[in-house]
Every structure is written in C-alpha cells, then in structure tokens.
Write a protein that holds these residues in place. Structure first.
Motif, PDB file in Angstrom:
ATOM      1  N   GLU A  89      -8.170  -0.795  -1.515  1.00  0.00           N
ATOM      2  CA  GLU A  89      -7.723  -1.963  -2.790  1.00  0.00           C
ATOM      3  C   GLU A  89      -7.021  -2.661  -2.469  1.00  0.00           C
ATOM      4  O   GLU A  89      -6.773  -3.541  -2.738  1.00  0.00           O
ATOM      5  CB  GLU A  89      -7.284  -0.611  -3.291  1.00  0.00           C
ATOM      6  CG  GLU A  89      -7.063  -0.921  -4.417  1.00  0.00           C
ATOM      7  CD  GLU A  89      -6.095  -0.026  -5.264  1.00  0.00           C
ATOM      8  OE1 GLU A  89      -6.214   0.307  -6.468  1.00  0.00           O
ATOM      9  OE2 GLU A  89      -5.007   0.851  -5.193  1.00  0.00           O
ATOM     10  N   ARG A  90      -5.837  -2.086  -1.099  1.00  0.00           N
ATOM     11  CA  ARG A  90      -5.483  -3.909  -1.219  1.00  0.00           C
ATOM     12  C   ARG A  90      -5.869  -5.515  -0.647  1.00  0.00           C
ATOM     13  O   ARG A  90      -5.436  -6.028  -1.614  1.00  0.00           O
ATOM     14  CB  ARG A  90      -4.362  -3.456   0.096  1.00  0.00           C
ATOM     15  CG  ARG A  90      -2.921  -4.038   0.582  1.00  0.00           C
ATOM     16  CD  ARG A  90      -2.955  -3.709   1.923  1.00  0.00           C
ATOM     17  NE  ARG A  90      -1.293  -4.693   1.577  1.00  0.00           N
ATOM     18  CZ  ARG A  90      -0.217  -4.428   3.067  1.00  0.00           C
ATOM     19  NH1 ARG A  90      -1.324  -3.948   4.066  1.00  0.00           N
ATOM     20  NH2 ARG A  90       0.627  -4.683   3.296  1.00  0.00           N
TER      21      ARG A  90
ATOM     22  N   ILE B 270       1.160  -1.669  -5.865  1.00  0.00           N
ATOM     23  CA  ILE B 270       1.293  -0.439  -4.973  1.00  0.00           C
ATOM     24  C   ILE B 270      -0.048  -0.377  -5.278  1.00  0.00           C
ATOM     25  O   ILE B 270      -0.661  -0.005  -5.921  1.00  0.00           O
ATOM     26  CB  ILE B 270       2.312   0.826  -5.069  1.00  0.00           C
ATOM     27  CG1 ILE B 270       3.660  -0.228  -4.945  1.00  0.00           C
ATOM     28  CG2 ILE B 270       2.341   1.567  -3.434  1.00  0.00           C
ATOM     29  CD1 ILE B 270       4.180  -0.838  -3.820  1.00  0.00           C
ATOM     30  N   ALA B 271      -0.838  -0.837  -4.318  1.00  0.00           N
ATOM     31  CA  ALA B 271      -2.210   0.040  -3.568  1.00  0.00           C
ATOM     32  C   ALA B 271      -2.433   1.243  -2.633  1.00  0.00           C
ATOM     33  O   ALA B 271      -1.406   1.881  -2.468  1.00  0.00           O
ATOM     34  CB  ALA B 271      -3.250  -1.109  -3.146  1.00  0.00           C
ATOM     35  N   ARG B 272      -3.371   1.895  -3.380  1.00  0.00           N
ATOM     36  CA  ARG B 272      -3.751   3.212  -2.854  1.00  0.00           C
ATOM     37  C   ARG B 272      -3.510   2.701  -1.398  1.00  0.00           C
ATOM     38  O   ARG B 272      -3.776   3.880  -0.865  1.00  0.00           O
ATOM     39  CB  ARG B 272      -5.382   3.960  -3.437  1.00  0.00           C
ATOM     40  CG  ARG B 272      -5.061   4.523  -4.851  1.00  0.00           C
ATOM     41  CD  ARG B 272      -5.827   4.911  -5.700  1.00  0.00           C
ATOM     42  NE  ARG B 272      -7.311   4.510  -5.156  1.00  0.00           N
ATOM     43  CZ  ARG B 272      -8.149   3.249  -6.049  1.00  0.00           C
ATOM     44  NH1 ARG B 272      -6.800   3.205  -7.185  1.00  0.00           N
ATOM     45  NH2 ARG B 272      -8.797   2.942  -6.145  1.00  0.00           N
ATOM     46  N   ASP B 273      -4.798   2.478  -0.872  1.00  0.00           N
ATOM     47  CA  ASP B 273      -5.059   2.179   0.749  1.00  0.00           C
ATOM     48  C   ASP B 273      -5.247   1.186   0.851  1.00  0.00           C
ATOM     49  O   ASP B 273      -5.375  -0.431   0.218  1.00  0.00           O
ATOM     50  CB  ASP B 273      -5.957   3.050   0.391  1.00  0.00           C
ATOM     51  CG  ASP B 273      -7.581   2.638  -0.569  1.00  0.00           C
ATOM     52  OD1 ASP B 273      -8.005   1.532  -0.309  1.00  0.00           O
ATOM     53  OD2 ASP B 273      -8.366   3.687  -0.140  1.00  0.00           O
TER      54      ASP B 273
ATOM     55  N   ALA C 190       4.726   1.544   0.892  1.00  0.00           N
ATOM     56  CA  ALA C 190       5.698   0.813  -0.077  1.00  0.00           C
ATOM     57  C   ALA C 190       7.425   0.975  -0.342  1.00  0.00           C
ATOM     58  O   ALA C 190       8.157   0.572  -0.652  1.00  0.00           O
ATOM     59  CB  ALA C 190       5.416   1.727  -1.166  1.00  0.00           C
TER      60      ALA C 190
ATOM     61  N   VAL D 241       1.220  -0.965  -0.144  1.00  0.00           N
ATOM     62  CA  VAL D 241       0.371   0.032  -0.049  1.00  0.00           C
ATOM     63  C   VAL D 241       0.990   1.027  -0.287  1.00  0.00           C
ATOM     64  O   VAL D 241       2.207   1.446  -0.102  1.00  0.00           O
ATOM     65  CB  VAL D 241      -0.856   0.175   0.834  1.00  0.00           C
ATOM     66  CG1 VAL D 241      -0.435   0.348   2.365  1.00  0.00           C
ATOM     67  CG2 VAL D 241      -1.865   0.820   1.197  1.00  0.00           C
ATOM     68  N   ALA D 242       0.806   2.241  -0.227  1.00  0.00           N
ATOM     69  CA  ALA D 242       1.151   3.378  -0.613  1.00  0.00           C
ATOM     70  C   ALA D 242       2.130   3.708   0.407  1.00  0.00           C
ATOM     71  O   ALA D 242       3.800   4.298   0.103  1.00  0.00           O
ATOM     72  CB  ALA D 242       0.289   4.248  -1.250  1.00  0.00           C
TER      73      ALA D 242
END
Length: 179
Positions: free
Chosen positions: A85-86, A79-82, A67, A63-64
């Motif tokens: 989403e992960r 790499i997910a935004r949050d 990272a 996740v961002a």
C-alpha cells in the motif's frame, strides 16, 4: 511538482549524503514537494531536511510497523497498512519518481515502478540517480535487457540515468514541460 524519492533510511557516509543534500536543496529551492517514505532517519532525514530548509514541502508515506520513526514535522504524513500500500500511495501522490541510493527496499520499489510503467500503468518520468556510480552495475544490466530484447519498450522510455542532482532535476522539469 510532487517528486517521489525512493532511497535508504540508513546512515551513510559523506559520498552519499552530500550529493543527496545538494539534490534536496535543488528540490526545495525549485518549490517542489518531496514525497518520500516518511522516515526521520538516515538518508531519508538528510533529504527531507534539505528540502524543508530550502522551502519545499514534505509529504511522507510511512508504514504501520515503521510509524514510530516517521517524521513529526512533515506537512502531511500518511500511514499505510503495509509496504504494498505504501508503494501505491507514494506513486499515486507523485508527478515523477527519482530513485536514489538504497538497499533491497529501494531496489524493490524501483523495479516495481519500472514494471508498472512498462505495462502502461503510469507515464510518470522515472530517474535513476547514479550517485558516485552506485548504480553502474544495474545500469549495465538494464542496457543488456534492452539490447537482448527483454524490454517490450525502449529503455529510454522507462528510465533516465542521471549522474547528479542537477541532471536529474533537469530531466524531470523537461518531462513536465518546464525546462
């Protein structure tokens, strides 16, 4: 098989790291792909190292905001935004799910995966790996939910409780028609 493992990124003692490493070795030797949170620290690192050293592949979903601690040598890293989403990406990339020892993040992931399964949003096998009795209390709570009518489907249809890595993998391979 792509096996998503939810677990802690914390540094834990031998009673948790040894069984995690043994399970990871079984996954790698079985030719499975580990789908995990992507971290290169703590128990996540132990499992990723074990899978990779035994010949398995690594697909990380970080996740961002984490990272910087993502593993650099994974076969694939997303790499997910949050966190939401992960979790969705982890489930999407998996054929099955194993919940290992962890804290509140692992518990959040486990309950969401089971809630989605309960409502028919996926049919993937889910195994709760109860290393050294870590989830005995949760297991008892799930049984109570089932017995008292809080689950619209039988508990056995939602999750399998495994006491060790061999039992967990056997369950997954049976569910996939390999065992």
């Amino acid at each position: 098989m792509h096996i998503c493992v939810f677990l802690s990124a914390a540094d834990l003692d031998e009673r948790y790291t040894r069984p995690a490493r043994e399970f990871a070795t079984l996954l790698g030797k079985g030719g499975h792909t580990l789908v995990w949170g992507g971290s290169d620290s703590g128990l996540m690192k132990v499992v990723a190292d074990g899978v990779q050293e035994a010949g398995g592949r690594l697909v990380g979903v970080s996740v961002a905001f984490l990272a910087g601690s993502a593993r650099k040598d994974a076969d694939e890293m997303v790499i997910a935004r949050d966190l939401a989403e992960r979790k969705a990406l982890l489930l999407d990339r998996a054929d099955a799910v194993v919940i290992m020892v962890g804290g509140t993040g692992t518990l959040d992931e486990a309950t969401e995966i089971l809630e989605l399964k309960k409502h028919g949003h996926h049919t993937k096998p889910v195994v709760l790996l109860n290393t050294n009795g870590f989830y005995d209390g949760l297991k008892e709570q799930f049984r109570r939910m089932d017995a008292e009518g809080f689950l619209p489907v039988p508990l056995a249809d939602l999750v399998f409780f495994a006491e060790d890595g061999h039992q967990a993998l056997e369950c997954l391979e049976r569910a996939a028609g390999r065992g």
